[in-house]
Design a protein around this motif. Structure first.
Motif, PDB file in Angstrom:
ATOM      1  N   LYS A   1      -0.090 -11.509  -9.351  1.00  0.00           N
ATOM      2  CA  LYS A   1      -1.255 -10.914 -10.000  1.00  0.00           C
ATOM      3  C   LYS A   1      -2.490 -11.078  -9.127  1.00  0.00           C
ATOM      4  CE  LYS A   1      -4.039 -10.909 -14.235  1.00  0.00           C
ATOM      5  NZ  LYS A   1      -5.027 -10.155 -13.592  1.00  0.00           N
ATOM      6  N   MET A   2      -2.658 -12.229  -8.536  1.00  0.00           N
ATOM      7  CA  MET A   2      -3.820 -12.472  -7.670  1.00  0.00           C
ATOM      8  C   MET A   2      -3.794 -11.538  -6.458  1.00  0.00           C
ATOM      9  SD  MET A   2      -3.946 -16.632  -7.953  1.00  0.00           S
ATOM     10  CE  MET A   2      -5.363 -16.900  -6.892  1.00  0.00           C
ATOM     11  N   LEU A   3      -2.619 -11.329  -5.880  1.00  0.00           N
ATOM     12  CA  LEU A   3      -2.505 -10.431  -4.724  1.00  0.00           C
ATOM     13  C   LEU A   3      -2.783  -8.980  -5.119  1.00  0.00           C
ATOM     14  CD1 LEU A   3       0.579 -12.147  -3.090  1.00  0.00           C
ATOM     15  CD2 LEU A   3      -1.719 -12.001  -2.079  1.00  0.00           C
ATOM     16  N   LYS A   4      -2.259  -8.563  -6.253  1.00  0.00           N
ATOM     17  CA  LYS A   4      -2.502  -7.197  -6.722  1.00  0.00           C
ATOM     18  C   LYS A   4      -3.967  -7.002  -7.069  1.00  0.00           C
ATOM     19  CE  LYS A   4       2.201  -6.595  -8.277  1.00  0.00           C
ATOM     20  NZ  LYS A   4       3.114  -6.586  -9.407  1.00  0.00           N
ATOM     21  N   ASP A   5      -4.555  -7.977  -7.736  1.00  0.00           N
ATOM     22  CA  ASP A   5      -5.980  -7.888  -8.058  1.00  0.00           C
ATOM     23  C   ASP A   5      -6.822  -7.835  -6.787  1.00  0.00           C
ATOM     24  OD1 ASP A   5      -5.399  -7.898 -10.764  1.00  0.00           O
ATOM     25  OD2 ASP A   5      -5.969 -10.008 -11.066  1.00  0.00           O
ATOM     26  N   ALA A   6      -6.378  -8.536  -5.754  1.00  0.00           N
ATOM     27  CA  ALA A   6      -7.094  -8.505  -4.476  1.00  0.00           C
ATOM     28  C   ALA A   6      -7.058  -7.096  -3.874  1.00  0.00           C
ATOM     29  CB  ALA A   6      -6.492  -9.518  -3.501  1.00  0.00           C
ATOM     30  N   VAL A   7      -5.904  -6.443  -3.968  1.00  0.00           N
ATOM     31  CA  VAL A   7      -5.804  -5.060  -3.470  1.00  0.00           C
ATOM     32  C   VAL A   7      -6.735  -4.157  -4.264  1.00  0.00           C
ATOM     33  CG1 VAL A   7      -4.281  -3.056  -3.248  1.00  0.00           C
ATOM     34  CG2 VAL A   7      -3.468  -5.306  -2.560  1.00  0.00           C
ATOM     35  N   PHE A   8      -6.710  -4.279  -5.592  1.00  0.00           N
ATOM     36  CA  PHE A   8      -7.603  -3.471  -6.432  1.00  0.00           C
ATOM     37  C   PHE A   8      -9.061  -3.727  -6.054  1.00  0.00           C
ATOM     38  CE2 PHE A   8      -4.342  -3.399 -10.100  1.00  0.00           C
ATOM     39  CZ  PHE A   8      -3.803  -2.209  -9.649  1.00  0.00           C
TER      40      PHE A   8
ATOM     41  N   LEU B   1      -6.158  -2.076   4.994  1.00  0.00           N
ATOM     42  CA  LEU B   1      -5.650  -3.260   4.306  1.00  0.00           C
ATOM     43  C   LEU B   1      -4.746  -4.035   5.255  1.00  0.00           C
ATOM     44  CD1 LEU B   1      -4.675  -1.875   0.774  1.00  0.00           C
ATOM     45  CD2 LEU B   1      -6.660  -3.270   1.362  1.00  0.00           C
ATOM     46  N   THR B   2      -4.953  -5.315   5.307  1.00  0.00           N
ATOM     47  CA  THR B   2      -4.092  -6.188   6.098  1.00  0.00           C
ATOM     48  C   THR B   2      -3.632  -7.340   5.195  1.00  0.00           C
ATOM     49  OG1 THR B   2      -5.921  -7.594   6.836  1.00  0.00           O
ATOM     50  CG2 THR B   2      -5.365  -5.677   8.237  1.00  0.00           C
ATOM     51  N   VAL B   3      -2.559  -7.963   5.579  1.00  0.00           N
ATOM     52  CA  VAL B   3      -2.068  -9.110   4.822  1.00  0.00           C
ATOM     53  C   VAL B   3      -3.134 -10.203   4.812  1.00  0.00           C
ATOM     54  CG1 VAL B   3      -0.319 -10.938   4.744  1.00  0.00           C
ATOM     55  CG2 VAL B   3       0.352  -8.578   5.259  1.00  0.00           C
ATOM     56  N   LYS B   4      -3.753 -10.410   5.945  1.00  0.00           N
ATOM     57  CA  LYS B   4      -4.787 -11.443   6.037  1.00  0.00           C
ATOM     58  C   LYS B   4      -5.949 -11.142   5.088  1.00  0.00           C
ATOM     59  CE  LYS B   4      -7.883 -13.680   9.304  1.00  0.00           C
ATOM     60  NZ  LYS B   4      -8.351 -13.749  10.683  1.00  0.00           N
ATOM     61  N   ARG B   5      -6.377  -9.893   5.061  1.00  0.00           N
ATOM     62  CA  ARG B   5      -7.494  -9.494   4.207  1.00  0.00           C
ATOM     63  C   ARG B   5      -7.134  -9.647   2.717  1.00  0.00           C
ATOM     64  NH1 ARG B   5     -10.734  -4.000   5.817  1.00  0.00           N
ATOM     65  NH2 ARG B   5     -12.764  -4.842   5.292  1.00  0.00           N
ATOM     66  N   ILE B   6      -5.936  -9.208   2.352  1.00  0.00           N
ATOM     67  CA  ILE B   6      -5.491  -9.302   0.958  1.00  0.00           C
ATOM     68  C   ILE B   6      -5.359 -10.770   0.548  1.00  0.00           C
ATOM     69  CG2 ILE B   6      -3.582  -8.841  -0.632  1.00  0.00           C
ATOM     70  CD1 ILE B   6      -3.075  -6.257   1.072  1.00  0.00           C
TER      71      ILE B   6
ATOM     72  N   LEU C   1       4.081  -4.076  -1.248  1.00  0.00           N
ATOM     73  CA  LEU C   1       3.104  -4.391  -2.289  1.00  0.00           C
ATOM     74  C   LEU C   1       2.554  -3.108  -2.905  1.00  0.00           C
ATOM     75  CD1 LEU C   1       1.059  -6.122  -3.893  1.00  0.00           C
ATOM     76  CD2 LEU C   1      -0.342  -6.178  -1.831  1.00  0.00           C
ATOM     77  N   LEU C   2       2.164  -2.150  -2.072  1.00  0.00           N
ATOM     78  CA  LEU C   2       1.618  -0.887  -2.577  1.00  0.00           C
ATOM     79  C   LEU C   2       2.652  -0.111  -3.389  1.00  0.00           C
ATOM     80  CD1 LEU C   2      -0.511   0.260   0.481  1.00  0.00           C
ATOM     81  CD2 LEU C   2      -1.345  -0.680  -1.694  1.00  0.00           C
ATOM     82  N   ARG C   3       3.882  -0.102  -2.927  1.00  0.00           N
ATOM     83  CA  ARG C   3       4.963   0.578  -3.641  1.00  0.00           C
ATOM     84  C   ARG C   3       5.132  -0.023  -5.040  1.00  0.00           C
ATOM     85  NH1 ARG C   3       7.754   1.203   0.424  1.00  0.00           N
ATOM     86  NH2 ARG C   3       8.545  -0.907   0.590  1.00  0.00           N
ATOM     87  N   GLN C   4       5.122  -1.346  -5.119  1.00  0.00           N
ATOM     88  CA  GLN C   4       5.258  -2.005  -6.416  1.00  0.00           C
ATOM     89  C   GLN C   4       4.052  -1.725  -7.317  1.00  0.00           C
ATOM     90  OE1 GLN C   4       6.668  -6.061  -6.584  1.00  0.00           O
ATOM     91  NE2 GLN C   4       7.798  -5.812  -4.666  1.00  0.00           N
ATOM     92  N   LEU C   5       2.855  -1.688  -6.714  1.00  0.00           N
ATOM     93  CA  LEU C   5       1.656  -1.362  -7.490  1.00  0.00           C
ATOM     94  C   LEU C   5       1.747   0.040  -8.078  1.00  0.00           C
ATOM     95  CD1 LEU C   5      -1.374  -2.710  -5.412  1.00  0.00           C
ATOM     96  CD2 LEU C   5      -0.724  -3.342  -7.726  1.00  0.00           C
ATOM     97  N   VAL C   6       2.167   0.989  -7.258  1.00  0.00           N
ATOM     98  CA  VAL C   6       2.282   2.379  -7.708  1.00  0.00           C
ATOM     99  C   VAL C   6       3.319   2.490  -8.815  1.00  0.00           C
ATOM    100  CG1 VAL C   6       3.023   4.693  -6.992  1.00  0.00           C
ATOM    101  CG2 VAL C   6       1.391   3.415  -5.590  1.00  0.00           C
ATOM    102  N   HIS C   7       4.445   1.797  -8.669  1.00  0.00           N
ATOM    103  CA  HIS C   7       5.469   1.810  -9.729  1.00  0.00           C
ATOM    104  C   HIS C   7       4.905   1.246 -11.032  1.00  0.00           C
ATOM    105  CE1 HIS C   7       8.839   3.379  -7.537  1.00  0.00           C
ATOM    106  NE2 HIS C   7       8.707   2.472  -6.591  1.00  0.00           N
TER     107      HIS C   7
END
Length: 184
Positions: free
Chosen positions: A16-23, A35-40, A61-67
């Motif tokens: 959840k923290m990683l997904k929220d970071a992407v958002f 987007l980079t792993v380091k940035r996320i 990560l993006l694929r899972q978010l889109v799903h």
């Protein structure tokens, strides 16, 4: 002995923290390509190893978010398929509120052809199912499903990008006025 399928709460929290970071990054107008792993991981206040513990790479990560987004949208659209429902406009408001809640992310994702096509398909299938349930003819006088789909998608995208001063209730009312019950 059966395998225990429970998920560790730390896994749920980290994902959840990683997904929220992407958002959060996308809401800050960071391009997906930037987007980079380091940035996320930095935004999530986690380390890179934690990221790789849960995802193969950023695309995973993006694929899972889109799903997850489409799973949630499918749940929100389901009540709209109940033609005999007493409060269609309220159901449309619930659907639109999901778009509003994730407007910044969706505005970025819809720029990608695959995402836009999938979203268009979801809307088109919903319209077709509603038409079938209502026995709406596909005769020439009834607007094409493709045209209705494109216009609905256009309305929603305009709203989440530029018309956010309007409430979901207002937009639902406008959609209902435009399409009445003849088209969808």
């Amino acid at each position: 002995m059966p395998e225990d399928k429970r998920v560790d709460p730390r896994t749920i929290r980290s994902k959840k923290m990683l997904k929220d970071a992407v958002f959060s990054l996308l809401a800050d107008n960071v391009e997906i390509s930037q987007l980079t792993v380091k940035r996320i991981a930095s935004r999530a206040e986690l380390n890179r190893a934690t990221f790789y513990l849960h995802y193969e790479d950023i695309n995973d990560l993006l694929r899972q978010l889109v799903h997850e987004i489409f799973d949630e949208l499918s749940k929100k659209v389901e009540p709209l398929l109940q033609v005999k429902g007493s409060n269609e406009q309220q159901q449309l408001v619930i659907f639109l509120n999901y778009f509003y809640e994730y407007r910044k992310v969706l505005a970025v994702l819809v720029e990608h052809k695959g995402f836009a096509n999938h979203l268009s398909s979801l809307l088109k299938n919903t319209i077709e199912k509603r038409r079938n349930a209502r026995n709406i003819s596909t005769a020439r006088e009834v607007a094409s499903v493709d045209i209705i789909t494109a216009s609905l998608l256009g309305i929603i995208m305009w709203w989440i990008k530029e018309g956010t001063e309007y409430s979901a209730e207002y937009i639902a009312g406008q959609i209902t006025l435009v399409y009445k019950r003849r088209y969808i």
